[in-house]
Design a protein around this motif. Sequence first.
Motif, PDB file in Angstrom:
ATOM      1  N   TYR A 461       1.077  -1.185  -0.001  1.00 49.15           N
ATOM      2  CA  TYR A 461       0.153  -0.138   0.039  1.00 49.15           C
ATOM      3  C   TYR A 461       0.951   1.242   0.011  1.00 49.15           C
ATOM      4  N   PRO A 462       1.581   1.362  -0.965  1.00 46.20           N
ATOM      5  CA  PRO A 462       2.614   2.513  -1.016  1.00 46.20           C
ATOM      6  C   PRO A 462       1.971   3.799  -0.796  1.00 46.20           C
ATOM      7  N   LYS A 463       0.779   3.987  -1.436  1.00 43.79           N
ATOM      8  CA  LYS A 463       0.049   5.393  -1.491  1.00 43.79           C
ATOM      9  C   LYS A 463      -0.305   5.627  -0.077  1.00 43.79           C
ATOM     10  N   VAL A 464      -0.880   4.783   0.626  1.00 40.13           N
ATOM     11  CA  VAL A 464      -1.349   5.070   2.181  1.00 40.13           C
ATOM     12  C   VAL A 464      -0.378   5.160   2.816  1.00 40.13           C
ATOM     13  N   PHE A 465       0.893   4.531   2.783  1.00 44.18           N
ATOM     14  CA  PHE A 465       2.022   4.983   3.700  1.00 44.18           C
ATOM     15  C   PHE A 465       2.567   6.076   3.564  1.00 44.18           C
ATOM     16  N   SER A 466       2.911   6.627   2.044  1.00 48.92           N
ATOM     17  CA  SER A 466       3.466   7.791   1.736  1.00 48.92           C
ATOM     18  C   SER A 466       2.513   8.916   2.270  1.00 48.92           C
ATOM     19  N   GLY A 467       1.333   8.639   2.089  1.00 48.10           N
ATOM     20  CA  GLY A 467       0.266   9.673   2.211  1.00 48.10           C
ATOM     21  C   GLY A 467      -0.058  10.231   3.796  1.00 48.10           C
ATOM     22  N   HIS A 468       0.119   8.915   4.514  1.00 54.43           N
ATOM     23  CA  HIS A 468      -0.427   9.052   5.979  1.00 54.43           C
ATOM     24  C   HIS A 468       0.841   8.633   6.811  1.00 54.43           C
ATOM     25  N   MET A 469       1.431   7.739   6.553  1.00 56.70           N
ATOM     26  CA  MET A 469       2.551   7.494   7.864  1.00 56.70           C
ATOM     27  C   MET A 469       3.670   8.585   7.572  1.00 56.70           C
ATOM     28  N   VAL A 470       4.299   8.586   6.469  1.00 52.36           N
ATOM     29  CA  VAL A 470       5.392   9.521   6.314  1.00 52.36           C
ATOM     30  C   VAL A 470       5.331  10.931   6.886  1.00 52.36           C
ATOM     31  N   PRO A 471       4.048  11.640   6.562  1.00 52.10           N
ATOM     32  CA  PRO A 471       3.930  12.989   6.923  1.00 52.10           C
ATOM     33  C   PRO A 471       3.776  13.049   8.490  1.00 52.10           C
ATOM     34  N   ARG A 472       3.271  11.969   9.310  1.00 53.09           N
ATOM     35  CA  ARG A 472       2.961  11.811  10.444  1.00 53.09           C
ATOM     36  C   ARG A 472       4.308  11.821  11.138  1.00 53.09           C
ATOM     37  N   LEU A 473       5.042  10.863  10.782  1.00 54.96           N
ATOM     38  CA  LEU A 473       6.442  10.756  11.499  1.00 54.96           C
ATOM     39  C   LEU A 473       7.178  11.905  11.166  1.00 54.96           C
ATOM     40  N   GLU A 474       7.039  12.749   9.885  1.00 53.23           N
ATOM     41  CA  GLU A 474       7.797  13.996   9.881  1.00 53.23           C
ATOM     42  C   GLU A 474       7.323  15.076  10.882  1.00 53.23           C
ATOM     43  N   GLU A 475       6.240  15.183  11.284  1.00 55.73           N
ATOM     44  CA  GLU A 475       5.629  15.966  12.052  1.00 55.73           C
ATOM     45  C   GLU A 475       5.972  15.548  13.354  1.00 55.73           C
ATOM     46  N   GLU A 476       5.940  14.588  13.948  1.00 54.24           N
ATOM     47  CA  GLU A 476       6.597  13.975  15.186  1.00 54.24           C
ATOM     48  C   GLU A 476       8.225  14.338  15.163  1.00 54.24           C
ATOM     49  N   LEU A 477       8.664  14.276  14.217  1.00 56.29           N
ATOM     50  CA  LEU A 477      10.117  14.520  14.297  1.00 56.29           C
ATOM     51  C   LEU A 477      10.323  15.910  14.267  1.00 56.29           C
ATOM     52  N   GLN A 478       9.592  16.800  13.739  1.00 58.35           N
ATOM     53  CA  GLN A 478       9.820  18.072  13.924  1.00 58.35           C
ATOM     54  C   GLN A 478       9.319  18.795  15.091  1.00 58.35           C
ATOM     55  N   SER A 479       7.985  18.296  15.529  1.00 60.72           N
ATOM     56  CA  SER A 479       7.674  18.822  16.838  1.00 60.72           C
ATOM     57  C   SER A 479       8.581  18.303  17.974  1.00 60.72           C
ATOM     58  N   SER A 494      14.504   9.471  22.871  1.00 60.78           N
ATOM     59  CA  SER A 494      14.023   8.191  22.575  1.00 60.78           C
ATOM     60  C   SER A 494      12.982   8.568  21.657  1.00 60.78           C
ATOM     61  N   LEU A 495      12.092   9.331  21.690  1.00 55.90           N
ATOM     62  CA  LEU A 495      11.125   9.656  20.684  1.00 55.90           C
ATOM     63  C   LEU A 495      11.597   9.952  19.240  1.00 55.90           C
ATOM     64  N   GLN A 496      12.767  11.064  19.175  1.00 55.21           N
ATOM     65  CA  GLN A 496      13.286  11.267  17.997  1.00 55.21           C
ATOM     66  C   GLN A 496      13.962  10.014  17.567  1.00 55.21           C
ATOM     67  N   GLN A 497      14.624   9.246  18.385  1.00 52.84           N
ATOM     68  CA  GLN A 497      15.324   8.099  17.537  1.00 52.84           C
ATOM     69  C   GLN A 497      14.529   7.094  17.023  1.00 52.84           C
ATOM     70  N   ARG A 498      12.966   7.098  17.722  1.00 55.91           N
ATOM     71  CA  ARG A 498      12.123   6.200  16.995  1.00 55.91           C
ATOM     72  C   ARG A 498      11.657   6.445  15.920  1.00 55.91           C
ATOM     73  N   CYS A 499      11.291   7.871  15.652  1.00 57.00           N
ATOM     74  CA  CYS A 499      10.966   8.442  14.564  1.00 57.00           C
ATOM     75  C   CYS A 499      11.762   8.175  13.382  1.00 57.00           C
ATOM     76  N   LEU A 500      13.095   8.471  13.955  1.00 59.13           N
ATOM     77  CA  LEU A 500      14.217   8.016  12.955  1.00 59.13           C
ATOM     78  C   LEU A 500      14.005   6.751  12.194  1.00 59.13           C
ATOM     79  N   GLN A 501      13.845   5.580  13.215  1.00 57.73           N
ATOM     80  CA  GLN A 501      13.983   4.441  13.164  1.00 57.73           C
ATOM     81  C   GLN A 501      12.803   4.024  12.039  1.00 57.73           C
ATOM     82  N   ALA A 502      11.643   4.372  12.572  1.00 58.71           N
ATOM     83  CA  ALA A 502      10.201   4.288  11.832  1.00 58.71           C
ATOM     84  C   ALA A 502      10.324   4.775  10.390  1.00 58.71           C
ATOM     85  N   LEU A 503      10.767   5.915  10.134  1.00 58.56           N
ATOM     86  CA  LEU A 503      11.064   6.491   8.874  1.00 58.56           C
ATOM     87  C   LEU A 503      11.975   5.431   7.905  1.00 58.56           C
ATOM     88  N   ALA A 504      13.026   4.753   8.574  1.00 57.67           N
ATOM     89  CA  ALA A 504      13.860   4.111   7.811  1.00 57.67           C
ATOM     90  C   ALA A 504      13.068   2.625   7.473  1.00 57.67           C
TER      91      ALA A 504
END
Length: 968
Positions: A461-479, A494-504
């Motif tokens: 489901y590339p569209k779902v994950f690039s449309g929903h998950m990636v922006p959410r993770l980016e938002e978490e990383l910035q905030s 720890s939250l930052q590290q997990r955001c980075l791991q999840a993006l990968a």
Amino acid sequence: CLENTDPRTRGRGVQLLSQVLLQCYSLLQEKEVLHLVLFYENRLQDHHLVIPAVLQGLRALSMCEVLSPGLAVSVLKAIFQEVHVQSLLQLDRHTVYSIITNFMGTREEELKGLGADFTFGFIQVMDGEKDPRNLLVAFQIVHNLITKNYTLGPFVEELFEVTSCYFPIDFTPPPNDPHGIQREDLILSLRAVLASTSQFAEFLLPLLIEKMDSDLQSAKLDSLQTLTACCAIYGQKELQEFLPSLWSSLHREVFQTASEKVEAECLAALHALSACLSRSVLSSDTEDLLDSFLSSILQDCRHHLCEPDMKLVWPSAKLLQAAASASLRAYHRVTRSVLPLLLEQYTKHPQSSQRRTILEMLLGFLELQQKWGHVEEDESTLLSLRAPVCSVVFSALTDPSVQLQLVGIRALTVLGSLQGFLSPSDLELVVDHLIRLALREEDSQSSEAAMEAAGSLAPIYPKVFSGHMVPRLEEELQSGRAEREGESSQDHCSLQQRCLQALAAVSTHTSIVKETVPVLLQHLRKVQKGSEARSAQDVVSVCRSLQRVALQCQQDAESCWYYHQTVVPCLLATAVQAAMQESTHPLPGRALLEEEVLAAMVPVISAATTHLSPELAAQSVSHVVPLFLDGEVSFLPQNSFPCSFQPFEDGECLEAQRRLVALLMAFVCSLPRNVAIPQQERLLRELLALSCSCNCPFTATTAAKCFAGLVNKHPAGQQLDEILQLAVNRMEPGLVEGPRRTQALTLLLWVTKALVLRYHPLSSLLTDKLLGLLGDTELGPAAADGFSLLMAESPDVLHKGCHADVRIMFRQRFFTDNVPKLVQGFHGAGPDVKANYLKGLSHVLNHLPKPVLVTELPTLLSLLLEALSCADRVVQLSTLSCLQPLLLEAPQIMSLHVDTLVTKFLGLASSPTMAVRIAALRCAHALTSLPTTVLLPYKARVIRALAKPLDDKKRLVRKEAVAARGEW
């Protein structure tokens, strides 16, 4: 001789004739063969002492191509009539089987003309055979009789009896058996016969049911495997009468057995039965046997699924899954009954442990649906239960029990892989749950599992994950950059590290990689601009995530090239920017120049480069090398730098720029071997100069590694010889005296390794230099440790993953060439440097394949024992780790030195160094694999001595002491 009245003499005459025929049967003419066949047939009526020689002659004639039609039948009739085969010796019986085999291979149609008489004749020949060599041939003949459609006539049962009397095979080959026949050969050969025709079914199935109830595990296993084989050729008609008894035996075994092997074979047999019944074509007037068979399975197993705490719940689930996995029809029949029940039980049982069991069973059935891929609209129970199934899985994901969450995540992955099962709103919920588990779940197991699941589902489901998950993770990383209220700085990191791991983790599809890579790079730039103390650790975290993405991109050419041309220039630009700021006004961006950060960037650039096609790699190398040699920065993003980039120039202020040679090494040493490097000779000279003249150990070592990586791949020839001569000329004076002896030694080690790996002739000269340095009081210990570097796998350069030239047995060759010199050096060395030779030797032995080491052990053992007395703890550790596997693999040799070994190990068990104490206790434990008679005199002493480490202040030491003492 042939006319002599004495049967022994006649036998010798026939034997001579037969031996001649065995040599020259291919030269005979048709008339000669006819004449000889008639003679030999007549001789079959002669005295029993003559018969073996007659059979040898007939064997020779059975191989003649010019045998007249009818003669094969005539010979066999004569043998069946005149010879009582089972009264002959083994070799003569084997000859009869060979004659039959030869005729079946060349005169098949003639033999079939005999009809059932041939089958009956062979049954008489084989009846009572006991020798395993003959049985293998006899079983093959029966198999050919059946599979090549010879007439069995009224003798089906007799043929079955004459072969099935050996079932189950009970044969143990005698020790040192020259024939090499194994029990398994006989089992498979007999099974091929029994499972070759459905005509045997009425006799075989009762036999199998009887043997399944045997007390012998081997008999059970053989029966179950034979049943599974038979199901491949049987139909409903053969099985119908025996199904209740078969099911009764199978389910009793699964419910009662303690053996995993028996359970696995029972489930395989049930699967085969279900598959066999699924294959049968139904006509309107016949009973659907599959349906009634599955009904009886459901009746006996279904109610156990309601008792998730009882011991029969798993056996029942496994039986149902084995039957259901045989066909789509069976799957629908079972799941129609079982899935609603499991969903109901899940809601009925509130305890997490019970729910976990129920969900694991449900997961088993969901995984079976994966076998058939797309979920059929009309048939599927699963689609009608979509809502409750999703609800159960989602509730497991929010349960406090980590174990239940983990099963829920696995179930979620399976549901996601079923095409068309999850609706768009379900998918959004899936993404929400995965983000929550990945970022907020306290337990790292659940967090990692959620990331793995995201990685598995993203390509579907590339569209779902690039449309929903990636922006959410980016938002978490910035905030996450601004710490939240009430959140400690540790939680925030720890939250930052997990955001980075999840993006990968989620970057498993090209379209998603194009979304996540810019986010990671953006974060890297942000971190670089910050000056807080944590920024080095943050950069390392980003690099780890980037490395994971690089490894995931390697198999897809498009992702690989996108990643390379996006990430490599960005990393280089960021590092160059930091180095220039450092040169002009030190402070911000300093984190990027720390060793641990540069070391974390190396695998990122390396992983981004190793899988490039030669054309794209050549395109990239034409930018990167000029950057380092000529300061050509035009290809870098944001390339307006405050000063020029000159990493190979002299000058204190350029120290920071020189450190970036690590990134050059990561790139050029990972290129495929067939990619030409521009200005390679100039680059090698610059690297050589830097490795010898630089004061910074990190930069000098990196330059030496880069030089070695290029030399290893450089084509042989004059250019390579010149550059190596230049390197030797630079090293030699540096090693003798001066402030940079350590740098010269580092260069020597890496160049030697590069040449040893590719069997270059100069490697022996350089190794001799290294051996010479072992006697040096200042450089000796470092030179000894260098032997570990030569033999070990290197993580960043000079390994097969980065296309280095590594010959297959370089370690064995190095051992053969250099260990005698090490031993000789040890004996001639002064007392202050002896330890260096021992350390070098133990490093070489430690990295040697164990079989090679065992063969050399007798000559080296006394030295290894001497090494244990050395005061250097590295030597002690290395020697202990070398001896431990040898105690297990060469007990006979080690037994000769048991007295010394016991004394040394017990002495080192109270060493001041924890690692040495642990290694000594492991060796004391491994001693117990020596013969008991050797150990008994030491038993009381060892047990007494091992009482002391039971009280050690370190838990890991106590743990080893308990294991070793218990074994003694």
